[in-house]
Design a protein around this motif. Structure first.
Motif, PDB file in Angstrom:
ATOM      1  N   TYR A  51      35.878  49.484  45.229  1.00 20.80           N
ATOM      2  CA  TYR A  51      37.269  49.793  44.883  1.00 20.80           C
ATOM      3  C   TYR A  51      37.992  50.461  46.052  1.00 20.80           C
ATOM      4  N   LYS A  52      37.315  51.345  46.746  1.00 18.10           N
ATOM      5  CA  LYS A  52      37.934  52.012  47.889  1.00 18.10           C
ATOM      6  C   LYS A  52      38.332  51.004  48.964  1.00 18.10           C
ATOM      7  N   GLN A  53      37.499  49.992  49.179  1.00 13.66           N
ATOM      8  CA  GLN A  53      37.835  48.962  50.156  1.00 13.66           C
ATOM      9  C   GLN A  53      39.035  48.139  49.695  1.00 13.66           C
ATOM     10  N   TYR A  54      39.057  47.841  48.412  1.00 11.42           N
ATOM     11  CA  TYR A  54      40.190  47.084  47.877  1.00 11.42           C
ATOM     12  C   TYR A  54      41.484  47.897  47.967  1.00 11.42           C
ATOM     13  N   ALA A  55      41.411  49.181  47.622  1.00 12.84           N
ATOM     14  CA  ALA A  55      42.597  50.031  47.675  1.00 12.84           C
ATOM     15  C   ALA A  55      43.121  50.176  49.101  1.00 12.84           C
ATOM     16  N   ALA A  56      42.211  50.070  50.089  1.00 14.53           N
ATOM     17  CA  ALA A  56      42.612  50.176  51.492  1.00 14.53           C
ATOM     18  C   ALA A  56      43.167  48.868  52.032  1.00 14.53           C
ATOM     19  N   GLY A  57      43.157  47.810  51.231  1.00 13.29           N
ATOM     20  CA  GLY A  57      43.714  46.536  51.657  1.00 13.29           C
ATOM     21  C   GLY A  57      42.710  45.565  52.252  1.00 13.29           C
ATOM     22  N   PHE A  58      41.417  45.933  52.233  1.00 10.63           N
ATOM     23  CA  PHE A  58      40.383  45.050  52.760  1.00 10.63           C
ATOM     24  C   PHE A  58      39.859  44.168  51.612  1.00 10.63           C
ATOM     25  N   TYR A  59      40.645  43.175  51.255  1.00 17.97           N
ATOM     26  CA  TYR A  59      40.329  42.372  50.076  1.00 17.97           C
ATOM     27  C   TYR A  59      39.075  41.529  50.259  1.00 17.97           C
ATOM     28  N   GLY A  60      38.933  40.916  51.421  1.00 15.49           N
ATOM     29  CA  GLY A  60      37.739  40.113  51.667  1.00 15.49           C
ATOM     30  C   GLY A  60      36.483  40.959  51.655  1.00 15.49           C
ATOM     31  N   LEU A  61      36.571  42.165  52.226  1.00 17.04           N
ATOM     32  CA  LEU A  61      35.430  43.071  52.253  1.00 17.04           C
ATOM     33  C   LEU A  61      35.046  43.519  50.847  1.00 17.04           C
ATOM     34  N   SER A  62      36.050  43.831  50.035  1.00 19.74           N
ATOM     35  CA  SER A  62      35.761  44.245  48.657  1.00 19.74           C
ATOM     36  C   SER A  62      35.198  43.078  47.845  1.00 19.74           C
ATOM     37  N   THR A  63      35.669  41.854  48.113  1.00 24.29           N
ATOM     38  CA  THR A  63      35.124  40.687  47.417  1.00 24.29           C
ATOM     39  C   THR A  63      33.669  40.469  47.794  1.00 24.29           C
ATOM     40  N   ALA A  64      33.347  40.655  49.070  1.00 19.03           N
ATOM     41  CA  ALA A  64      31.947  40.554  49.492  1.00 19.03           C
ATOM     42  C   ALA A  64      31.092  41.604  48.793  1.00 19.03           C
ATOM     43  N   GLY A  65      31.643  42.808  48.635  1.00 20.16           N
ATOM     44  CA  GLY A  65      30.913  43.838  47.903  1.00 20.16           C
ATOM     45  C   GLY A  65      30.677  43.458  46.454  1.00 20.16           C
ATOM     46  N   ASN A  66      31.659  42.819  45.829  1.00 18.61           N
ATOM     47  CA  ASN A  66      31.485  42.349  44.456  1.00 18.61           C
ATOM     48  C   ASN A  66      30.380  41.311  44.354  1.00 18.61           C
ATOM     49  N   VAL A  67      30.322  40.416  45.334  1.00 10.68           N
ATOM     50  CA  VAL A  67      29.257  39.408  45.344  1.00 10.68           C
ATOM     51  C   VAL A  67      27.895  40.085  45.489  1.00 10.68           C
ATOM     52  N   ILE A  68      27.821  41.076  46.370  1.00  9.80           N
ATOM     53  CA  ILE A  68      26.562  41.796  46.554  1.00  9.80           C
ATOM     54  C   ILE A  68      26.162  42.511  45.268  1.00  9.80           C
ATOM     55  N   LEU A  69      27.135  43.139  44.613  1.00  7.69           N
ATOM     56  CA  LEU A  69      26.841  43.826  43.352  1.00  7.69           C
ATOM     57  C   LEU A  69      26.395  42.838  42.281  1.00  7.69           C
ATOM     58  N   PHE A  70      27.034  41.678  42.228  1.00  7.65           N
ATOM     59  CA  PHE A  70      26.640  40.640  41.268  1.00  7.65           C
ATOM     60  C   PHE A  70      25.200  40.198  41.505  1.00  7.65           C
ATOM     61  N   LEU A  71      24.843  39.986  42.770  1.00  6.57           N
ATOM     62  CA  LEU A  71      23.476  39.571  43.097  1.00  6.57           C
ATOM     63  C   LEU A  71      22.480  40.691  42.803  1.00  6.57           C
ATOM     64  N   LEU A  72      22.905  41.939  43.042  1.00  2.43           N
ATOM     65  CA  LEU A  72      22.026  43.076  42.747  1.00  2.43           C
ATOM     66  C   LEU A  72      21.730  43.166  41.256  1.00  2.43           C
ATOM     67  N   ILE A  73      22.767  43.065  40.445  1.00  2.00           N
ATOM     68  CA  ILE A  73      22.580  43.142  38.993  1.00  2.00           C
ATOM     69  C   ILE A  73      21.720  41.978  38.499  1.00  2.00           C
ATOM     70  N   THR A  74      22.004  40.771  38.998  1.00  2.00           N
ATOM     71  CA  THR A  74      21.222  39.603  38.594  1.00  2.00           C
ATOM     72  C   THR A  74      19.767  39.748  39.011  1.00  2.00           C
ATOM     73  N   GLY A  75      19.543  40.240  40.234  1.00  2.00           N
ATOM     74  CA  GLY A  75      18.177  40.390  40.733  1.00  2.00           C
ATOM     75  C   GLY A  75      17.368  41.428  39.985  1.00  2.00           C
ATOM     76  N   ILE A  76      18.027  42.396  39.380  1.00  6.68           N
ATOM     77  CA  ILE A  76      17.322  43.427  38.615  1.00  6.68           C
ATOM     78  C   ILE A  76      17.195  43.044  37.145  1.00  6.68           C
ATOM     79  N   VAL A  77      18.293  42.604  36.557  1.00 10.61           N
ATOM     80  CA  VAL A  77      18.338  42.400  35.110  1.00 10.61           C
ATOM     81  C   VAL A  77      17.612  41.126  34.682  1.00 10.61           C
ATOM     82  N   LEU A  78      17.789  40.032  35.417  1.00 14.51           N
ATOM     83  CA  LEU A  78      17.185  38.765  34.993  1.00 14.51           C
ATOM     84  C   LEU A  78      15.660  38.829  34.948  1.00 14.51           C
ATOM     85  N   PRO A  79      14.971  39.289  36.011  1.00 11.65           N
ATOM     86  CA  PRO A  79      13.504  39.397  35.899  1.00 11.65           C
ATOM     87  C   PRO A  79      13.067  40.364  34.799  1.00 11.65           C
TER      88      PRO A  79
END
Length: 305
Positions: free
Chosen positions: A265-293
């Motif tokens: 959110y801090k990256q998004y609020a600072a105007g770094f939209y691509g960076l915040s989107t990459a963080g969302n992808v990383i968070l999505f992969l992190l949650i999937t990698g933990i929860v699915l197994p």
């Protein structure tokens, strides 16, 4: 006439299964509205985020940058702290909701007085806005003017800085999260306990089993599907938590209560939209990698019982 009636009966008998199948089977168009809503609200944004994570984009333009956003995200200051905080927060809140929710469910399915009213009281915090809860507890836990520390001072105890002490902030927020979310866990456990046949408990009473033994040998194993549900839902909520933390501390003091979601959110609020989107992808992969197994492991264990 006989042959005709026989043929008619045969035709009717051959048509009945198809009518029965048609009665229980839904036509394809029946699923279309849900499929469209799911695609628009989930599939399209998900695939779009994977694309925009590799770009430097604004609301009108986008420029492909490859893995630059991911590299930059992993070089953020104190990022390791936010990952650690996320894992600690998710583990604490999910574990507490499982333990407290199960105990409350056992109590609220017994012959306790005003059982229905107490169930409503336990579930009520789930219905309250998370931001509202965060702001309320931020006031209550204020180290100087908060009700909690004033109550402690009245009995001669000096209250700590619940949200201003770096060593306490994350755990204080986790406690509020448990208070707000344990009602849903309790409701799921109540449904699981009510579904247990009474014959099991009657047999345990005949055998002279104590209440504690009955709890461990009957209730806990037979509510395992409910436990799996509570663990998965609580873990997902804990890993992606943002709103409560942001309302109470904004990730502070310093970086003490920062999680991956708050960094995004801090990256998004600072105007770094691509960076915040990459963080969302990383968070999505992190949650999937933990929860699915974990989900597959817990379900496999449930089938083995």
């Amino acid at each position: 006439m006989t042959s005709a009636s026989t043929a008619a009966r045969r035709g009717a008998s051959t048509r009945r299964p198809s009518r029965r199948r048609d009665h229980f089977a839904y036509p394809g168009w029946f699923y279309a509205p849900a499929a469209v809503i799911y695609a628009v609200l989930f599939l399209v944004p998900t695939f779009a985020s994977f694309y925009f994570a590799f770009t430097r984009w604004t609301f009108t333009t986008s420029e492909f940058t490859g893995f630059d956003n991911f590299i930059t995200f992993f070089t953020q200051p104190r990022l390791s702290t936010s990952f650690t905080n996320t894992l600690i927060y998710a583990t604490l809140t999910s574990g507490a909701k499982v333990a407290i929710g199960l105990v409350l469910a056992v109590v609220l399915t017994s012959g306790i007085f005003a059982r229905g009213y107490l169930r409503a009281v336990v579930f009520f915090p789930v219905l309250v806005s998370t931001i509202g809860v965060g702001i309320t507890f931020k006031v209550l836990l204020d180290p100087f003017d908060g009700v909690v520390n004033k109550a402690l001072a009245a009995i001669g105890v000096r209250g700590p800085g619940w949200l201003t002490d770096p060593d306490l902030a994350l755990y204080s927020i986790a406690a509020v999260d448990v208070w707000k979310g344990v009602g849903l866990a309790t409701l799921i456990y109540i449904a699981g306990i009510v579904a247990i046949p009474d014959e099991y408990y009657e047999a345990a009473r005949v055998d002279g089993s104590s209440a504690w033994s009955t709890f461990w040998t009957i209730t806990v194993p037979l509510v395992r599907p409910a436990t799996v549900t509570v663990v998965i839902l609580s873990l997902i909520g804990g890993l992606r938590t943002f709103d409560l933390i942001w309302a109470m501390t904004g990730g502070g003091p310093g970086f003490a209560s920062d999680t991956v979601a708050s960094v995004i959110y801090k990256q998004y609020a600072a105007g770094f939209y691509g960076l915040s989107t990459a963080g969302n992808v990383i968070l999505f992969l992190l949650i999937t990698g933990i929860v699915l197994p974990l989900f597959l492991f817990l379900n496999r264990k449930s089938k083995e019982l």
